[in-house]
Design a protein around this motif. Structure first.
Motif, PDB file in Angstrom:
ATOM      1  N   ILE A  85       0.863  -1.179   0.000  1.00 29.36           N
ATOM      2  CA  ILE A  85       0.000   0.000   0.000  1.00 29.36           C
ATOM      3  C   ILE A  85       0.895   1.223   0.000  1.00 29.36           C
ATOM      4  O   ILE A  85       1.887   1.277   0.745  1.00 29.36           O
ATOM      5  N   ASP A  86       0.582   2.200  -0.827  1.00 27.91           N
ATOM      6  CA  ASP A  86       1.391   3.416  -0.900  1.00 27.91           C
ATOM      7  C   ASP A  86       1.565   4.041   0.476  1.00 27.91           C
ATOM      8  O   ASP A  86       0.596   4.221   1.226  1.00 27.91           O
ATOM      9  N   GLY A  87       2.813   4.357   0.804  1.00 27.09           N
ATOM     10  CA  GLY A  87       3.107   5.002   2.074  1.00 27.09           C
ATOM     11  C   GLY A  87       3.288   4.060   3.238  1.00 27.09           C
ATOM     12  O   GLY A  87       3.583   4.489   4.354  1.00 27.09           O
ATOM     13  N   GLU A  88       3.102   2.748   3.010  1.00 25.20           N
ATOM     14  CA  GLU A  88       3.260   1.775   4.085  1.00 25.20           C
ATOM     15  C   GLU A  88       4.219   0.670   3.662  1.00 25.20           C
ATOM     16  O   GLU A  88       4.417   0.423   2.471  1.00 25.20           O
ATOM     17  N   ALA A  89       4.815   0.007   4.646  1.00 28.94           N
ATOM     18  CA  ALA A  89       5.737  -1.084   4.344  1.00 28.94           C
ATOM     19  C   ALA A  89       4.965  -2.277   3.797  1.00 28.94           C
ATOM     20  O   ALA A  89       3.810  -2.497   4.129  1.00 28.94           O
ATOM     21  N   ALA A  90       5.636  -3.039   2.929  1.00 27.13           N
ATOM     22  CA  ALA A  90       5.015  -4.240   2.371  1.00 27.13           C
ATOM     23  C   ALA A  90       4.899  -5.304   3.458  1.00 27.13           C
ATOM     24  O   ALA A  90       5.744  -5.411   4.347  1.00 27.13           O
ATOM     25  N   VAL A  91       3.832  -6.080   3.397  1.00 28.31           N
ATOM     26  CA  VAL A  91       3.614  -7.188   4.322  1.00 28.31           C
ATOM     27  C   VAL A  91       3.593  -8.482   3.521  1.00 28.31           C
ATOM     28  O   VAL A  91       2.862  -8.593   2.532  1.00 28.31           O
ATOM     29  N   LYS A  92       4.385  -9.459   3.924  1.00 28.65           N
ATOM     30  CA  LYS A  92       4.411 -10.759   3.259  1.00 28.65           C
ATOM     31  C   LYS A  92       3.700 -11.785   4.134  1.00 28.65           C
ATOM     32  O   LYS A  92       4.190 -12.148   5.192  1.00 28.65           O
ATOM     33  N   PHE A  93       2.547 -12.210   3.660  1.00 26.12           N
ATOM     34  CA  PHE A  93       1.777 -13.221   4.382  1.00 26.12           C
ATOM     35  C   PHE A  93       2.278 -14.612   4.002  1.00 26.12           C
ATOM     36  O   PHE A  93       2.596 -14.870   2.847  1.00 26.12           O
ATOM     37  N   ASP A  94       2.314 -15.519   4.974  1.00 28.57           N
ATOM     38  CA  ASP A  94       2.713 -16.902   4.682  1.00 28.57           C
ATOM     39  C   ASP A  94       1.662 -17.574   3.800  1.00 28.57           C
ATOM     40  O   ASP A  94       1.947 -18.069   2.724  1.00 28.57           O
ATOM     41  N   ILE A  95       0.452 -17.643   4.315  1.00 28.18           N
ATOM     42  CA  ILE A  95      -0.653 -18.239   3.570  1.00 28.18           C
ATOM     43  C   ILE A  95      -1.853 -17.320   3.725  1.00 28.18           C
ATOM     44  O   ILE A  95      -2.326 -17.090   4.843  1.00 28.18           O
ATOM     45  N   LEU A  96      -2.355 -16.800   2.617  1.00 28.34           N
ATOM     46  CA  LEU A  96      -3.470 -15.861   2.657  1.00 28.34           C
ATOM     47  C   LEU A  96      -4.562 -16.353   1.713  1.00 28.34           C
ATOM     48  O   LEU A  96      -4.328 -16.528   0.518  1.00 28.34           O
ATOM     49  N   VAL A  97      -5.747 -16.583   2.254  1.00 28.49           N
ATOM     50  CA  VAL A  97      -6.850 -17.087   1.446  1.00 28.49           C
ATOM     51  C   VAL A  97      -8.147 -16.372   1.822  1.00 28.49           C
ATOM     52  O   VAL A  97      -8.256 -15.768   2.891  1.00 28.49           O
ATOM     53  N   THR A  98      -9.102 -16.475   0.941  1.00 32.47           N
ATOM     54  CA  THR A  98     -10.463 -16.100   1.278  1.00 32.47           C
ATOM     55  C   THR A  98     -11.281 -17.382   1.377  1.00 32.47           C
ATOM     56  O   THR A  98     -11.029 -18.354   0.667  1.00 32.47           O
ATOM     57  N   VAL A  99     -12.249 -17.375   2.289  1.00 27.92           N
ATOM     58  CA  VAL A  99     -13.071 -18.565   2.527  1.00 27.92           C
ATOM     59  C   VAL A  99     -14.528 -18.124   2.550  1.00 27.92           C
ATOM     60  O   VAL A  99     -14.896 -17.196   3.271  1.00 27.92           O
ATOM     61  N   ARG A 100     -15.353 -18.791   1.761  1.00 29.83           N
ATOM     62  CA  ARG A 100     -16.777 -18.461   1.726  1.00 29.83           C
ATOM     63  C   ARG A 100     -17.470 -18.923   3.007  1.00 29.83           C
ATOM     64  O   ARG A 100     -17.095 -19.928   3.610  1.00 29.83           O
ATOM     65  N   ARG A 142      -3.783  -4.830   8.193  1.00 28.36           N
ATOM     66  CA  ARG A 142      -3.534  -4.722   6.764  1.00 28.36           C
ATOM     67  C   ARG A 142      -4.601  -5.481   5.972  1.00 28.36           C
ATOM     68  O   ARG A 142      -5.020  -5.047   4.898  1.00 28.36           O
ATOM     69  N   GLN A 143      -5.023  -6.611   6.490  1.00 27.52           N
ATOM     70  CA  GLN A 143      -6.077  -7.359   5.805  1.00 27.52           C
ATOM     71  C   GLN A 143      -7.365  -6.554   5.699  1.00 27.52           C
ATOM     72  O   GLN A 143      -8.139  -6.713   4.752  1.00 27.52           O
ATOM     73  N   VAL A 144      -7.592  -5.682   6.687  1.00 28.37           N
ATOM     74  CA  VAL A 144      -8.779  -4.825   6.644  1.00 28.37           C
ATOM     75  C   VAL A 144      -8.574  -3.675   5.675  1.00 28.37           C
ATOM     76  O   VAL A 144      -9.381  -3.457   4.756  1.00 28.37           O
ATOM     77  N   SER A 145      -7.471  -2.943   5.830  1.00 30.73           N
ATOM     78  CA  SER A 145      -7.273  -1.715   5.058  1.00 30.73           C
ATOM     79  C   SER A 145      -7.131  -1.968   3.563  1.00 30.73           C
ATOM     80  O   SER A 145      -7.560  -1.148   2.746  1.00 30.73           O
ATOM     81  N   GLU A 146      -6.558  -3.120   3.184  1.00 34.09           N
ATOM     82  CA  GLU A 146      -6.360  -3.368   1.764  1.00 34.09           C
ATOM     83  C   GLU A 146      -7.651  -3.746   1.040  1.00 34.09           C
ATOM     84  O   GLU A 146      -7.685  -3.816  -0.187  1.00 34.09           O
ATOM     85  N   GLN A 147      -8.721  -3.954   1.779  1.00 37.88           N
ATOM     86  CA  GLN A 147      -9.992  -4.292   1.135  1.00 37.88           C
ATOM     87  C   GLN A 147     -10.643  -3.086   0.452  1.00 37.88           C
ATOM     88  O   GLN A 147     -11.479  -3.251  -0.438  1.00 37.88           O
ATOM     89  N   LEU A 148     -10.268  -1.888   0.890  1.00 39.02           N
ATOM     90  CA  LEU A 148     -10.826  -0.682   0.296  1.00 39.02           C
ATOM     91  C   LEU A 148      -9.693   0.120  -0.335  1.00 39.02           C
ATOM     92  O   LEU A 148      -8.885   0.721   0.369  1.00 39.02           O
ATOM     93  N   THR A 149      -9.615   0.102  -1.638  1.00 35.05           N
ATOM     94  CA  THR A 149      -8.536   0.826  -2.325  1.00 35.05           C
ATOM     95  C   THR A 149      -8.828   2.314  -2.430  1.00 35.05           C
ATOM     96  O   THR A 149      -7.925   3.137  -2.507  1.00 35.05           O
ATOM     97  N   VAL A 150     -10.101   2.664  -2.435  1.00 31.15           N
ATOM     98  CA  VAL A 150     -10.521   4.070  -2.500  1.00 31.15           C
ATOM     99  C   VAL A 150     -11.642   4.279  -1.484  1.00 31.15           C
ATOM    100  O   VAL A 150     -12.571   3.477  -1.403  1.00 31.15           O
ATOM    101  N   VAL A 151     -11.526   5.362  -0.719  1.00 28.55           N
ATOM    102  CA  VAL A 151     -12.555   5.689   0.268  1.00 28.55           C
ATOM    103  C   VAL A 151     -13.153   7.041  -0.080  1.00 28.55           C
ATOM    104  O   VAL A 151     -12.428   8.011  -0.304  1.00 28.55           O
ATOM    105  N   SER A 152     -14.488   7.099  -0.129  1.00 37.58           N
ATOM    106  CA  SER A 152     -15.187   8.343  -0.435  1.00 37.58           C
ATOM    107  C   SER A 152     -16.468   8.397   0.380  1.00 37.58           C
ATOM    108  O   SER A 152     -16.759   7.499   1.182  1.00 37.58           O
ATOM    109  N   ASP A 153     -17.262   9.443   0.149  1.00 38.28           N
ATOM    110  CA  ASP A 153     -18.534   9.569   0.863  1.00 38.28           C
ATOM    111  C   ASP A 153     -19.488   8.426   0.511  1.00 38.28           C
ATOM    112  O   ASP A 153     -20.413   8.136   1.272  1.00 38.28           O
TER     113      ASP A 153
END
Length: 347
Positions: A85-100, A142-153
């Motif tokens: 994410i711009d302005g923040e350090a990169a985070v390397k996740f070991d295993i990252l998945v989405t689960v329904r 980071r998992q939360v913040s990266e879900q929204l790439t743009v924030v507006s009204d």
């Protein structure tokens, strides 16, 4: 996993219980990431971890959870994802998945296609130069913040998925041994929710939206290869895995009736992980023992030097004596004498 100065495999020495011990070049060259990722990115093994740690999957069958895991190719899930994410350090996740979400819950949710984000990390040591729970906080955030790439009204924050950051870590005998630490953001209000008046509910009404778990495995299983009865399910499962007891009847009795087929298919990767973990632990114990032996030898040697000087031995005679008595080179013996006379202690 470890990075920077905390990566003990990249350093010549590691601090253990206040001692500094040398690590062999063979041990320094080892990396843990690959072994852990190969095994825990196997979809069925990951499904067991999900079932035994995340409440909303507890009543699901392993087969069903397997089908709920996204980003799967050839029975292996996505691993090693980097978040930038711009302005923040990169985070390397070991295993990252989405689960329904299980279908039984999707029927009552406001949104029909809902997922959680899951990050699974392996940390060889719980006690580091910093508090591990704060690193977990950073990863989960980071998992939360990266879900929204743009924030507006007009941003719909209801689209944010619940996040789970699960850390598997090895600990010495102590208060944390075979414990699970949980950090969660929850609604502590006493107001009850009458769901009968509403046909659908929000995601935060069936699970916590922000979850960090630390699963603390007693590292003695690495060498003893014995897993005691009576542990919580996920602790037993991981302890058996790390001990390499892949044909233990408890796998099929307590965790997965089809587990033997998983072992038969992925035995090579699983055995390599267990063997490597054991080698890590043996090297740590041997390194610590070498450190203690050096300390004992040093104490005896300096006591001998002190005694000889009290007996008015010359420096040259004392050097010659300890050189022979303690199997030292002349240079090493002179170094001990110099440090003794300077009032210092040297290896």
């Amino acid at each position: 996993m470890s990075s920077g100065k905390m990566n003990v495999f990249g350093n010549a020495n590691e601090s253990l219980h206040g001692k500094t011990v040398e690590l062999s070049s063979r041990f320094k060259d080892m990396t843990y990431d690959a072994h852990f990722k190969k095994v825990f990115s196997i979809r069925r093994i990951l499904a067991i971890v999900i079932k035994e740690t995340i409440d909303i999957f507890a009543s699901c069958e392993i087969d069903d959870i397997e089908n709920l895991i996204c980003d799967v190719r050839d029975d292996i899930v996505q691993v090693g994802t980097e978040s930038s994410i711009d302005g923040e350090a990169a985070v390397k996740f070991d295993i990252l998945v989405t689960v329904r979400i299980p279908s039984s819950l999707q029927k009552i949710l406001l949104y029909k296609f809902v997922q959680i984000k899951l990050d699974l990390e392996m940390q060889r040591k719980f006690y580091l130069e910093y508090v591990l729970s704060k690193r977990g906080l950073y990863y989960a955030s980071r998992q939360v913040s990266e879900q929204l790439t743009v924030v507006s009204d007009d941003t719909n924050y209801d689209s944010i998925m619940p996040v789970y950051s699960i850390w598997i870590t090895l600990v010495h005998h102590g208060n944390l041994s075979n414990k699970i630490l949980k950090y969660q953001i929850r609604n502590t209000s006493n107001d009850s929710i009458d769901r009968s008046k509403r046909p659908v509910v929000r995601m935060d009404e069936i699970t916590q939206m922000f979850n960090i778990f630390f699963i603390c495995i007693d590292e003695s299983v690495l060498v003893k290869k014995e897993v005691v009865d009576g542990l919580e399910a996920i602790l037993e499962f991981l302890s058996l895995m790390f001990a390499g007891q892949f044909y233990d009847k408890r796998f099929e009795q307590n965790h997965d009736v089809k587990f033997k087929s998983v072992v038969d298919k992925h035995k090579k990767e699983m055995m390599e992980m267990a063997a490597y973990l054991t080698e890590i632990e043996r090297e740590r114990v041997e390194s610590e023992k070498r450190g203690e032996e050096r300390g004992e030898k040093r104490g005896k040697l300096l006591g001998t030097v002190n005694t000889l000087f009290l007996l008015k031995w010359s420096v040259d005679d004392t050097i010659a004596f300890i050189e022979k008595e303690y199997n030292l080179t002349e240079e090493q013996a002179r170094g001990y004498i110099k440090n003794y006379l300077d009032g210092k202690v040297s290896d």
